[in-house]
Design a protein around this motif. Structure first.
Motif, PDB file in Angstrom:
ATOM      1  N   ALA A 551       0.826  -1.206   0.000  1.00 17.24           N
ATOM      2  CA  ALA A 551       0.000   0.000   0.000  1.00 17.24           C
ATOM      3  C   ALA A 551       0.862   1.259   0.000  1.00 17.24           C
ATOM      4  CB  ALA A 551      -0.927  -0.011   1.214  1.00 17.24           C
ATOM      5  N   HIS A 552       1.965   1.249   0.745  1.00 17.29           N
ATOM      6  CA  HIS A 552       2.845   2.421   0.807  1.00 17.29           C
ATOM      7  C   HIS A 552       3.594   2.650  -0.497  1.00 17.29           C
ATOM      8  CE1 HIS A 552       3.043   1.946   5.470  1.00 17.29           C
ATOM      9  NE2 HIS A 552       1.952   2.560   5.065  1.00 17.29           N
ATOM     10  N   LEU A 553       3.761   1.578  -1.290  1.00 18.22           N
ATOM     11  CA  LEU A 553       4.549   1.670  -2.525  1.00 18.22           C
ATOM     12  C   LEU A 553       3.675   1.759  -3.773  1.00 18.22           C
ATOM     13  CD1 LEU A 553       7.128  -1.164  -1.637  1.00 18.22           C
ATOM     14  CD2 LEU A 553       7.416   1.301  -1.308  1.00 18.22           C
ATOM     15  N   ALA A 554       2.372   1.883  -3.600  1.00 19.42           N
ATOM     16  CA  ALA A 554       1.427   1.744  -4.718  1.00 19.42           C
ATOM     17  C   ALA A 554       1.703   2.721  -5.851  1.00 19.42           C
ATOM     18  CB  ALA A 554      -0.003   1.910  -4.209  1.00 19.42           C
ATOM     19  N   ARG A 555       2.129   3.935  -5.587  1.00 20.25           N
ATOM     20  CA  ARG A 555       2.280   4.962  -6.619  1.00 20.25           C
ATOM     21  C   ARG A 555       3.660   4.940  -7.289  1.00 20.25           C
ATOM     22  NH1 ARG A 555      -1.668   8.922  -6.600  1.00 20.25           N
ATOM     23  NH2 ARG A 555      -3.170   8.780  -4.892  1.00 20.25           N
ATOM     24  N   LEU A 556       4.561   4.095  -6.807  1.00 18.55           N
ATOM     25  CA  LEU A 556       5.898   4.036  -7.401  1.00 18.55           C
ATOM     26  C   LEU A 556       5.844   3.378  -8.769  1.00 18.55           C
ATOM     27  CD1 LEU A 556       8.112   2.884  -4.378  1.00 18.55           C
ATOM     28  CD2 LEU A 556       7.858   5.197  -5.294  1.00 18.55           C
ATOM     29  N   PRO A 557       6.795   3.684  -9.638  1.00 17.86           N
ATOM     30  CA  PRO A 557       6.912   2.916 -10.889  1.00 17.86           C
ATOM     31  C   PRO A 557       7.049   1.433 -10.559  1.00 17.86           C
ATOM     32  CG  PRO A 557       8.332   4.850 -10.952  1.00 17.86           C
ATOM     33  CD  PRO A 557       7.790   4.759  -9.557  1.00 17.86           C
ATOM     34  N   VAL A 558       6.558   0.597 -11.441  1.00 23.94           N
ATOM     35  CA  VAL A 558       6.465  -0.818 -11.118  1.00 23.94           C
ATOM     36  C   VAL A 558       7.843  -1.440 -10.886  1.00 23.94           C
ATOM     37  CG1 VAL A 558       6.422  -1.578 -13.534  1.00 23.94           C
ATOM     38  CG2 VAL A 558       5.339  -2.984 -11.770  1.00 23.94           C
ATOM     39  N   ASP A 559       8.868  -0.975 -11.601  1.00 21.44           N
ATOM     40  CA  ASP A 559      10.234  -1.470 -11.360  1.00 21.44           C
ATOM     41  C   ASP A 559      10.667  -1.204  -9.924  1.00 21.44           C
ATOM     42  OD1 ASP A 559      11.539  -2.856 -13.429  1.00 21.44           O
ATOM     43  OD2 ASP A 559      11.616  -1.057 -14.647  1.00 21.44           O
ATOM     44  N   GLU A 560      10.492   0.053  -9.490  1.00 24.53           N
ATOM     45  CA  GLU A 560      10.899   0.431  -8.143  1.00 24.53           C
ATOM     46  C   GLU A 560      10.029  -0.253  -7.098  1.00 24.53           C
ATOM     47  OE1 GLU A 560      11.808   4.485  -5.540  1.00 24.53           O
ATOM     48  OE2 GLU A 560      11.171   4.617  -7.648  1.00 24.53           O
ATOM     49  N   LEU A 561       8.759  -0.443  -7.407  1.00 22.06           N
ATOM     50  CA  LEU A 561       7.874  -1.136  -6.472  1.00 22.06           C
ATOM     51  C   LEU A 561       8.389  -2.548  -6.191  1.00 22.06           C
ATOM     52  CD1 LEU A 561       4.028  -1.148  -6.394  1.00 22.06           C
ATOM     53  CD2 LEU A 561       5.226  -3.311  -6.377  1.00 22.06           C
ATOM     54  N   CYS A 562       8.807  -3.273  -7.234  1.00 23.82           N
ATOM     55  CA  CYS A 562       9.306  -4.647  -7.038  1.00 23.82           C
ATOM     56  C   CYS A 562      10.568  -4.654  -6.173  1.00 23.82           C
ATOM     57  CB  CYS A 562       9.590  -5.288  -8.393  1.00 23.82           C
ATOM     58  SG  CYS A 562       8.108  -5.617  -9.384  1.00 23.82           S
TER      59      CYS A 562
END
Length: 586
Positions: A551-562
């Motif tokens: 939930a805290h990482l939801a808005r990050l680009p998907v690469d950075e989220l992973c």
């Protein structure tokens, strides 16, 4: 000489000759003569009145040379330039106090000026003692003293030998304990850099004031991999580490000779003098100057016929060096370190081979239109613990995208080969455009026994397709951790529908199938259990942690989220981690 002293001297001469004249010890002349201890008698002024043969053997003076002379002029401690005055003479304290006194192992000087180690005891003779009758002092006063001397050299020599032997045993035990501690500490890691940094920290100050390791890197370079000094700062030490000049073909300097396969060398601080054609020795000479090296020992780090580097330990303080016992200890430590380096490199080679095989089995991700796909794979920390986890994505008929995440039972190269079999079968079965996700997994159950030796596996197979401008998901879960849907605003939902593991043919009702819409900019997260098997938590807490962090990482680009998600979940390293993420366009 005073009249009283003359009388006592006369009395003792009579007694020593056997004449009964009532002097000191008149009844025990024979005993005194035969005693294996020096017996000296003095009168109240400290002048010698008796001197038996054993006293002559111990100190070299004859009876004629000493009788009537002050004892402090003949019997004074070694190292004293002048005899002490009477009031400072320890041997005459009994005359002043009337109290017996003694000393153990005191060093005196004999007639020839050589040191003699003696134990002594003194006892007063009072005026009312029959032995002092000839001196006629006042009743109750100290009329003289008897001093008994014994040779303590042999006893102290034996005691010193015993202490030396005990010290040797203690040093040997300390060295064995050091070797055991080093072995235990170094064996707890297979990281080559960490092994060497721990090594230099453990040998200083136990074996020297400084230490360093020069490593032969597999590509042919030489690198000072670790160093330490008891007085230099970490910044100064860091400046010493790094690449070194190459190994010369014909070695001259001590380090070059050891790295060329030589044996242990014990050298002085000037041994690493620069050679015009050997830059490596010049670099070692510069290090010796910085370390203020007075002596050093250089030993190879070798195992199984191969030299991996050299360990150098040195002293910066004068008067210290390395003897045979030190050499044995340092060589033992170096042999153990060499074996650890050999194992570390073997571990790294096996890990790289297994990881390369695993990655070769993970196919590149497709580019399905506006959908954004990203994947991550983190191998297990143990060699061979790879191969069970996999992800896959491929384009299906009609423009749909197939997504797969799975885990084969086992953590070895056999699991990797079984994973490849199951993955390929699932791909082939998924190409049927009329087959639902549950049907695909049901058919996979039916053929696994015939085509693969995989016993059990978990997997999620999903189809993502676009209809009427919206994205839709249909999936079936065969005993795998539930996918997680993360919306742009941080909402999280586990897609909980799941059924039996793969490899369970003959299911009466099949597996349940789920369907849902995928909101714009939402992220679908598929993962293996290695991601949620975190240290010190149970599965429920780990899944809760996954939702919260996602939930805290939801808005990050998907690469950075992973990347951030794997970092924050802190997998325990005992299992592979595979992650497949799909980001829906706006």
């Amino acid at each position: 000489m005073t009249q009283g002293a003359e009388v006592l001297v006369s009395d003792r001469e009579d007694q020593m000759s056997g004449e009964p004249d009532g002097g000191v010890g008149m009844h025990h002349d024979g005993l005194v003569e035969a005693m294996n201890a020096g017996v000296v008698a003095v009168n109240a002024t400290g002048r010698i009145t008796a001197w038996n043969p054993r006293a002559r053997e111990l100190l070299g003076y004859t009876r004629e040379e000493v009788l009537g002379r002050p004892i402090q002029r003949l019997l004074h401690r070694a190292g004293e330039e002048d005899p002490p005055v009477e009031r400072e003479c320890r041997l005459l304290r009994t005359l002043r106090t009337g109290v017996p006194d003694h000393g153990d192992g005191d060093r005196f000087t004999d007639r020839d000026g050589r040191p003699v180690r003696l134990s002594w005891s003194s006892a007063p003779i009072f005026a009312d003692d029959p032995a002092a009758a000839a001196a006629e002092p006042e009743p109750g006063a100290v009329a003289g003293a008897v001093i008994v001397l014994q040779d303590a050299a042999e006893r102290f020599r034996i005691e010193q030998e015993r202490q030396d032997q005990m010290a040797q045993v203690q040093r040997a035990n300390a060295r064995l304990a050091l070797v055991a501690e080093i072995t235990t500490v170094l064996s707890s890691t297979l990281n080559e850099d960490e092994v060497l940094r721990r090594l230099v920290r453990l040998v200083v100050p136990a074996l020297g004031d400084w230490a360093e390791v020069d490593l032969l890197v597999p590509d042919g370079r030489i690198e000072r991999a670790a160093a330490t000094h008891r007085e230099l700062s970490p910044a100064d030490i860091a400046a010493l580490e790094g690449p070194l000049p190459p190994l010369p073909r014909t070695p001259h300097g001590p380090l070059a000779r050891v790295l060329h396969g030589g044996t242990t060398l014990v050298v002085g601080g000037d041994a690493a003098r620069p050679y015009p054609d050997e830059p490596l020795t010049a670099a070692q000479h510069e290090l010796f100057q910085i370390m203020d090296a007075r002596s050093a020992i250089i030993t190879p780090l070798a195992a199984r016929g191969e030299t991996y580097g050299a360990l150098t330990i040195g002293h910066s303080r004068p008067g210290r060096g390395y003897g045979p016992d030190d050499r044995l200890v340092v060589e033992d430590i170096a042999r153990r370190t060499g074996l650890l380096l050999a194992n570390a490199r073997l571990f790294a080679a096996q890990r790289d081979t297994a990881e390369a095989m695993q990655r070769s089995l993970l196919t590149p991700l497709p580019r399905p239109g506006d959908l954004e796909l990203r994947a991550r794979y983190v191998p297990a920390a143990r060699v061979g613990w790879v191969g069970g986890d996999w992800y896959d994505a491929f384009t299906l008929a009609g423009g749909a995208t197939g997504l797969v995440i799975g885990d084969i039972v086992g953590h070895d190269l056999h699991a990797a080969s079984r994973m490849a079999q199951v993955r390929n079968m699932l791909r082939a079965l998924a190409l049927d455009p009329d087959a639902s996700p549950s049907t695909v997994l049901e058919r996979l159950d039916a053929v696994m026994d015939a085509v693969s030796d995989a016993e059990l596996a978990t997997a999620v197979f999903a189809r993502v397709h676009k209809a009427g401008g919206d994205w839709h998901l249909r999936w079936c879960n065969a005993g795998h951790p539930p996918p997680l849907l993360i919306t742009q605003d941080g909402g999280t939902t586990f897609l909980d529908e799941h059924g039996m593991l793969l490899g369970s043919p003959g299911l009466a009702d099949g597996r349940p199938e789920g369907a849902c819409d995928l909101p714009p900019l939402s992220t679908l997260l598929l993962y293996t259990d290695g991601l949620i098997e975190t240290r010190g938590t149970d599965l429920t807490d780990s899944l809760t942690g996954l939702r919260r962090r996602s939930a805290h990482l939801a808005r990050l680009p998907v690469d950075e989220l992973c990347d951030r998600l794997i970092e924050r979940m802190e997998p325990n390293g005992e299992d592979d981690v595979a992650v497949l993420a799909l980001r829906v366009p706006a």
